[in-house]
Design a protein around this motif. Structure first.
Motif, PDB file in Angstrom:
ATOM      1  N   PRO A 153      62.075  44.025  15.945  1.00 16.49           N
ATOM      2  CA  PRO A 153      60.766  44.178  15.783  1.00 16.49           C
ATOM      3  C   PRO A 153      60.303  44.265  17.197  1.00 16.49           C
ATOM      4  N   GLY A 154      59.066  44.817  17.461  1.00 18.24           N
ATOM      5  CA  GLY A 154      58.498  45.005  18.895  1.00 18.24           C
ATOM      6  C   GLY A 154      57.168  44.076  19.093  1.00 18.24           C
ATOM      7  N   LYS A 155      56.977  43.544  20.355  1.00 16.80           N
ATOM      8  CA  LYS A 155      55.579  42.995  20.263  1.00 16.80           C
ATOM      9  C   LYS A 155      54.755  44.096  21.140  1.00 16.80           C
ATOM     10  N   LEU A 156      53.518  44.232  20.626  1.00 20.10           N
ATOM     11  CA  LEU A 156      52.707  45.161  21.294  1.00 20.10           C
ATOM     12  C   LEU A 156      51.686  44.497  22.077  1.00 20.10           C
ATOM     13  N   PHE A 175      61.903  39.623  30.888  1.00 19.10           N
ATOM     14  CA  PHE A 175      63.383  40.282  31.359  1.00 19.10           C
ATOM     15  C   PHE A 175      64.055  38.944  31.567  1.00 19.10           C
ATOM     16  N   GLN A 176      63.446  37.890  31.899  1.00 22.38           N
ATOM     17  CA  GLN A 176      64.308  36.781  32.185  1.00 22.38           C
ATOM     18  C   GLN A 176      65.050  36.140  31.137  1.00 22.38           C
ATOM     19  N   GLU A 177      64.208  36.295  29.846  1.00 21.39           N
ATOM     20  CA  GLU A 177      64.633  35.832  28.772  1.00 21.39           C
ATOM     21  C   GLU A 177      65.647  36.686  28.036  1.00 21.39           C
ATOM     22  N   GLY A 178      66.176  37.994  28.666  1.00 26.00           N
ATOM     23  CA  GLY A 178      67.213  38.784  28.149  1.00 26.00           C
ATOM     24  C   GLY A 178      66.669  39.826  27.264  1.00 26.00           C
ATOM     25  N   GLY A 179      65.047  39.949  27.364  1.00 24.57           N
ATOM     26  CA  GLY A 179      64.521  41.132  26.520  1.00 24.57           C
ATOM     27  C   GLY A 179      64.857  42.254  26.903  1.00 24.57           C
ATOM     28  N   GLY A 180      65.051  43.458  25.966  1.00 23.34           N
ATOM     29  CA  GLY A 180      65.236  44.875  26.346  1.00 23.34           C
ATOM     30  C   GLY A 180      64.381  45.517  27.150  1.00 23.34           C
ATOM     31  N   PRO A 181      64.546  46.934  27.113  1.00 19.87           N
ATOM     32  CA  PRO A 181      63.440  47.638  27.802  1.00 19.87           C
ATOM     33  C   PRO A 181      62.185  47.688  27.329  1.00 19.87           C
ATOM     34  N   VAL A 182      61.126  47.723  28.026  1.00 13.43           N
ATOM     35  CA  VAL A 182      59.674  47.689  27.476  1.00 13.43           C
ATOM     36  C   VAL A 182      59.282  49.325  27.464  1.00 13.43           C
ATOM     37  N   LEU A 203      60.422  50.620  30.962  1.00 19.41           N
ATOM     38  CA  LEU A 203      60.181  49.547  32.011  1.00 19.41           C
ATOM     39  C   LEU A 203      61.568  48.794  32.009  1.00 19.41           C
ATOM     40  N   LEU A 204      62.333  48.709  32.725  1.00 19.47           N
ATOM     41  CA  LEU A 204      63.576  47.961  33.022  1.00 19.47           C
ATOM     42  C   LEU A 204      63.385  46.497  33.779  1.00 19.47           C
ATOM     43  N   CYS A 239      55.439  48.097  24.564  1.00 23.23           N
ATOM     44  CA  CYS A 239      56.352  47.367  23.410  1.00 23.23           C
ATOM     45  C   CYS A 239      57.399  46.774  24.050  1.00 23.23           C
ATOM     46  N   PHE A 240      57.475  45.355  23.825  1.00 25.15           N
ATOM     47  CA  PHE A 240      58.399  44.466  24.169  1.00 25.15           C
ATOM     48  C   PHE A 240      59.631  44.674  23.220  1.00 25.15           C
ATOM     49  N   THR A 241      60.833  44.742  23.130  1.00 25.16           N
ATOM     50  CA  THR A 241      61.818  44.672  22.108  1.00 25.16           C
ATOM     51  C   THR A 241      62.799  43.646  22.645  1.00 25.16           C
TER      52      THR A 241
END
Length: 143
Positions: free
Chosen positions: A31-34, A54-61, A74-75, A128-130
């Protein structure tokens, strides 16, 4: 997924960030957060959510806009005395995985730090945050 006309598969039509998020959720159960940013000049207001992601280990945006319609990945995020920067991946690169070194990717502009002035002030952007099973990302180092 059945949401596009039958002429869509195989066409050169594009999908946006919202559709990409729906596809990733549908096909990969990620799921992604928009987050909608009404104007590029407001991106600075979203830096905290990017840092946390990113600090919590989230994937590319994933990132796309209207006037600035070039999709981006975004990395990372970096804030320093020199200002705020986003580590941007151009998702249009194609080739065999591992065919380019980190240095080649940077030299060819496929991955680079961009200050917030790079983004169009009047363009809206969808982010979109994955999620990612990997650990935290270094948000201020080299890609």
């Amino acid at each position: 997924m059945g949401d596009k006309p039958s002429s869509f598969p195989g066409s050169r039509d594009w999908i946006g960030t919202v559709e990409a998020a729906l596809c990733i959720d549908h096909f990969y159960s990620v799921p992604g957060k928009l987050v909608h940013v009404p104007r590029g000049q407001d991106l600075e207001k979203e830096l905290e959510i990017l840092y946390s992601h990113f600090q919590e280990g989230g994937g590319p945006v994933m990132m796309g806009g209207d006037r600035d319609n070039s999709s981006k990945g975004l990395l990372g995020v970096c804030s320093s005395a020199g200002g705020h920067h986003l580590l941007v991946l151009d998702p249009h690169h194609y080739g065999q995985a591992g065919s380019l070194t980190k240095e080649e990717l940077q030299a060819r502009g496929w991955v680079r730090w961009r200050d917030l002035g790079f983004f169009e002030a009047g363009s809206f952007y969808n982010l979109c945050f994955t999620s990612s099973p990997q650990g935290p990302h270094d948000t201020c180092g080299e890609p």
